[in-house]
Write a protein that holds these residues in place. Structure first.
Motif: not given
Ligand SMILES: C[S@@+](CC[C@H](N)C(=O)[O-])C[C@H]1O[C@@H](n2cnc3c(N)ncnc32)[C@H](O)[C@@H]1O
Length: 377
Positions: A171-172, A175, A198, A200-202, A260, A262-263, A266, A289-290, A306
């Motif tokens: 994923v992008e 972590l 909120p 959570c990405g991957g 949560f 939103k992408d 992911s 979106d959370f 985030p």
């Molecule tokens: C840096 S990444 C998190 C990586 C994660 N900790 C992992 O282990 O993969 C940040 C994530 O937050 C998501 N994101 C950004 N704004 C958001 C929102 N308002 N609500 C939910 N997800 C959001 C993005 O799509 C992205 O996947």
């Protein structure tokens, strides 16, 4: 028999690793970038590789070379019998994680020198030499060089222990799993809490928390370990260690874990990783979106990483998100609660509008980040 091990970790996280090793019943000593520990047998090596959540690798010390220089390193390695490690001619690599010697400022040079010495010994003894594969070797050795000594070890992990096996697609900005586990521990995660990520990405925080909550050894999904090719390895012993770990897995306790994302891409990968980790029934995730989602429970433990905009000027875009996170922590939690945010931007952290009780510097994806922990009353 007594074996000297060095379990490595992300610099700055030595204390958490030390506590983990001690909790397994050993007596570790903190060093730079890891902890040193004496153990009785290869079975302990298996236990550490299978159970440690915050370690990157477990290195088994073989020998030291005093006052190293080009000749002494070559000769000391050439003098050893390497045949027991190379019975079926596996591919090999030498890792040089650290070199602070004026003659060896280029770690590739040390790796080359050690590899030549090892291959020359093997060719002399067997008529054959192993091939080098730096990307996916079957056997790996590690050399750490300073002015006083060069320390040669066998890498009993091979792949970094952070690679648990539940995440196969990338994923992008993911972590590292071992880093996520360490941050959960630093923030004081216990299985009874109601945990929310909120953004959570991957899902690394969610899955690592799920593994802790169900007492699942983090290495149970892995197929590869370096110790499988150690000359003293016994499969019966390994199966016993694994069986004991399987038997120790317990049902999910009273707490809750949800997130949560939103992408869409992911979110898809997140669902797959949760399923692979065997935590489908334990972790709830919402594709939204959370700020628009309905919380299934009021959390008392928020942990998140985030986006923070790596490029100049990009951070501004995320200011509203950080303010919303602040509001969520202040108004959307069951007190007393814990908030924990990993970010690479100090100005964005300020937008949260809370004073952290602790700020821990952490290297994440090659960037200097800060892990801020908040007490919410
Ligand atoms: C840096 S990444 C998190 C990586 C994660 N900790 C992992 O282990 O993969 C940040 C994530 O937050 C998501 N994101 C950004 N704004 C958001 C929102 N308002 N609500 C939910 N997800 C959001 C993005 O799509 C992205 O996947």
């Amino acid at each position: 028999m007594s074996l000297k091990l060095f379990a490595t970790c992300t610099p700055g996280l030595e204390e958490v690793l030390e506590q983990e090793v001690a909790a397994l019943g050993y007596s570790p000593k903190q060093g730079r970038g890891g902890v040193e520990v004496m153990v009785a047998s290869l079975k302990d090596v298996m236990i550490m590789n299978l159970h440690l959540r915050t370690a990157s690798r477990v290195l088994l010390h073989l020998f030291d070379i005093d006052l190293p220089n080009k000749q002494s390193i070559y000769h000391a390695i050439c003098e050893r019998d390497w045949r027991p490690f190379f019975r079926d001619l596996p591919t090999m690599a030498i890792d040089v994680p650290f070199s602070s010697h004026p003659e060896f400022t280029n770690s590739l040079y040390v790796a080359q020198l050690a590899k030549d010495a090892m291959c020359d010994q093997l060719r002399k003894a067997t008529g054959e030499r192993p091939s080098v594969d730096t990307k996916a070797p079957q056997v790996q050795f590690s050399i750490i060089v300073d002015e006083e000594k060069a320390s040669v070890s066998f890498d009993t992990s091979l792949e970094p222990l952070g690679k648990r096996g539940y995440r196969t697609e990338s994923v992008e900005a993911p972590l590292k799993e071992s880093l996520a586990a360490a941050l959960l521990m630093l923030a004081g995660y216990t299985p009874e809490v109601i945990l929310l990520d909120p953004c959570c990405g991957g899902g690394t925080f969610l899955i690592e928390a799920g593994l802790i909550a169900t007492n699942t050894a983090p290495g149970l999904l892995r197929k590869t370990f370096g110790f499988l090719r150690h000359p003293d390895f016994q499969d019966e012993e390994w199966q016993q260690v694994r069986q004991q770990a399987f038997a120790a897995v317990r049902g999910f306790p009273h707490g809750k874990i949800f997130g949560f994302e939103k992408d869409p891409k992911s979110y898809r990968l997140l669902l797959r990783s949760i399923a692979r980790a065997g935590l489908m029934g334990e972790i709830e995730v919402f594709h939204t979106d959370f700020r628009d989602g309905k919380l299934p429970a009021v959390p008392n433990f928020i942990i998140t990483n985030p986006p923070f905009g790596v490029r100049l000027g990009e951070a501004k875009r995320w200011e509203p998100l950080y303010r919303s996170l602040g509001t969520l922590m202040k108004r959307g939690t069951q007190k007393p609660a814990v908030g924990a945010v990993l970010t690479g931007s100090t100005p964005l952290a300020k937008e949260i509008g809370l004073k952290p009780k602790k700020k821990i510097p952490v290297s994440h994806g090659g960037l200097d980040c800060t892990f801020c922990i908040y007490d919410l009353f």
